[in-house]
Design a protein around this motif. Structure first.
Motif, PDB file in Angstrom:
ATOM      1  N   LYS A 117      49.126  30.109  40.305  1.00  0.00           N
ATOM      2  CA  LYS A 117      48.696  31.467  40.650  1.00  0.00           C
ATOM      3  C   LYS A 117      48.891  31.793  42.118  1.00  0.00           C
ATOM      4  N   LEU A 145      38.657  28.253  41.173  1.00  0.00           N
ATOM      5  CA  LEU A 145      38.680  29.497  41.933  1.00  0.00           C
ATOM      6  C   LEU A 145      40.116  29.813  42.334  1.00  0.00           C
ATOM      7  N   SER A 147      42.743  33.316  43.858  1.00  0.00           N
ATOM      8  CA  SER A 147      42.664  34.586  44.579  1.00  0.00           C
ATOM      9  C   SER A 147      44.015  35.282  44.551  1.00  0.00           C
ATOM     10  N   THR A 156      41.079  39.787  45.709  1.00  0.00           N
ATOM     11  CA  THR A 156      40.302  39.562  44.491  1.00  0.00           C
ATOM     12  C   THR A 156      40.132  38.071  44.275  1.00  0.00           C
ATOM     13  N   GLU A 158      38.527  35.044  41.810  1.00  0.00           N
ATOM     14  CA  GLU A 158      38.116  34.799  40.429  1.00  0.00           C
ATOM     15  C   GLU A 158      37.702  33.347  40.258  1.00  0.00           C
ATOM     16  N   VAL A 160      36.607  30.719  37.320  1.00  0.00           N
ATOM     17  CA  VAL A 160      36.534  30.452  35.890  1.00  0.00           C
ATOM     18  C   VAL A 160      35.844  29.105  35.703  1.00  0.00           C
ATOM     19  N   ARG A 208      31.570  40.865  39.136  1.00  0.00           N
ATOM     20  CA  ARG A 208      31.429  41.012  37.694  1.00  0.00           C
ATOM     21  C   ARG A 208      31.356  39.622  37.078  1.00  0.00           C
ATOM     22  N   THR A 217      33.329  33.754  33.592  1.00  0.00           N
ATOM     23  CA  THR A 217      34.232  34.239  34.633  1.00  0.00           C
ATOM     24  C   THR A 217      33.475  35.118  35.614  1.00  0.00           C
ATOM     25  N   THR A 219      34.306  37.554  39.041  1.00  0.00           N
ATOM     26  CA  THR A 219      35.314  38.152  39.917  1.00  0.00           C
ATOM     27  C   THR A 219      34.618  38.927  41.030  1.00  0.00           C
ATOM     28  N   LYS A 221      35.703  41.407  44.727  1.00  0.00           N
ATOM     29  CA  LYS A 221      36.711  41.994  45.622  1.00  0.00           C
ATOM     30  C   LYS A 221      36.183  41.941  47.056  1.00  0.00           C
ATOM     31  N   SER A 231      33.319  32.330  49.477  1.00  0.00           N
ATOM     32  CA  SER A 231      33.598  32.557  48.074  1.00  0.00           C
ATOM     33  C   SER A 231      33.452  31.335  47.171  1.00  0.00           C
TER      34      SER A 231
END
Length: 253
Positions: A117, A145, A147, A156, A158, A160, A208, A217, A219, A221, A231
């Motif tokens: 990613k 994690l 981004s 952003t 995330e 999981v 969220r 999950t 997320t 911003k 983070s």
């Protein structure tokens, strides 16, 4: 200090945390990579008579018993800390700095998920028995994690988290949501006294959290790059806040 050591540019920081972190055990290792001259750094440490010893041919400095600093070549600077001097993996880290391994020591399949990613910040965590003592981590086997930069410039993030018990995963997600509300209220109260808190409050409002089966999950911003430092610990801190309030409520009853 900067005037004595010259220009410094850090381009990346890798942070590793042991599986047995506690009041009397475990450690944290940070490796900063960038551009700097290690010789003036060593000179400053020696000028201030910071305790020094040689390990695997490298100069290791200890400004305190629980801290070890290694200014080394290749633009790297290593810092490690733990509750007791004997918990610090100084010899192991120094050996790997001298002779880097060919493959990562961590789970390659989990690392491949974040490498695929990309993104400026990422983290992978295997949940050991010590971390399972924190209720927010207990249902999960690992957390990942990643981004990405959006078109509008926002970052952003995330997280999981994957486990095996859907009911327990849903409970952990609910705990995080409760902790999120507590953090939002705390930051909202402090904005007048500390305006920069609004940036973090905006980030918290964007969070969220969703639980689907054995996976949760989260997320978020982020507008301000320094917030990236917080983070990886967001999932944990939200759950910890919620758990602390829960225990306090039980005590009052």
């Amino acid at each position: 200090l900067t005037e004595q050591i010259g220009n410094v540019r850090f381009e990346a920081i890798t942070l590793g945390i042991s599986e047995d972190v506690g009041e009397e055990s475990g450690f944290v290792v940070a490796i900063a990579r960038g551009i700097y001259d290690p010789d003036p750094v060593v000179a400053v440490f020696r000028q201030h008579r910071v305790l020094e010893r040689k390990v695997a041919g490298l100069a290791v400095f200890a400004p305190e018993d629980q801290i070890a600093l290694i200014p080394c070549g290749g633009g790297r600077f290593v810092a490690m800390a733990g509750p007791r001097p004997e918990t610090l993996p100084i010899a192991e880290v120094a050996a790997r700095l001298k002779h880097p391994p060919q493959k990562p020591a961590f789970d390659e399949k989990l690392l491949a998920r974040v490498v695929a990613k990309g993104g400026p910040i990422w983290a992978v965590m295997k949940v050991g028995k010590n971390y399972r003592q924190a209720p927010v981590f207990a249902p999960f086997d690992h957390l990942v994690l990643t981004s990405r930069r959006d078109k509008d410039g926002l970052l952003t993030l995330e997280i999981v988290a994957e486990g095996n018990n859907p009911e327990a995963v849903a409970g952990a997600a609910a705990m995080v949501k409760n902790g999120l509300k507590e953090l939002q209220d705390d930051f909202a109260e402090g904005i007048d006294e500390f305006p920069p808190a609004k940036t973090l409050l905006d980030a918290l409002k964007s969070v969220r959290v969703e639980a689907r089966g054995p996976r949760a999950t989260l997320t978020m911003k982020v507008k301000n790059a320094p917030l990236m430092l917080f983070s990886p610990f967001l999932f944990f801190s939200l759950g910890t806040v919620s758990y602390t309030h829960l225990r306090a409520h039980e005590t009052s009853l």
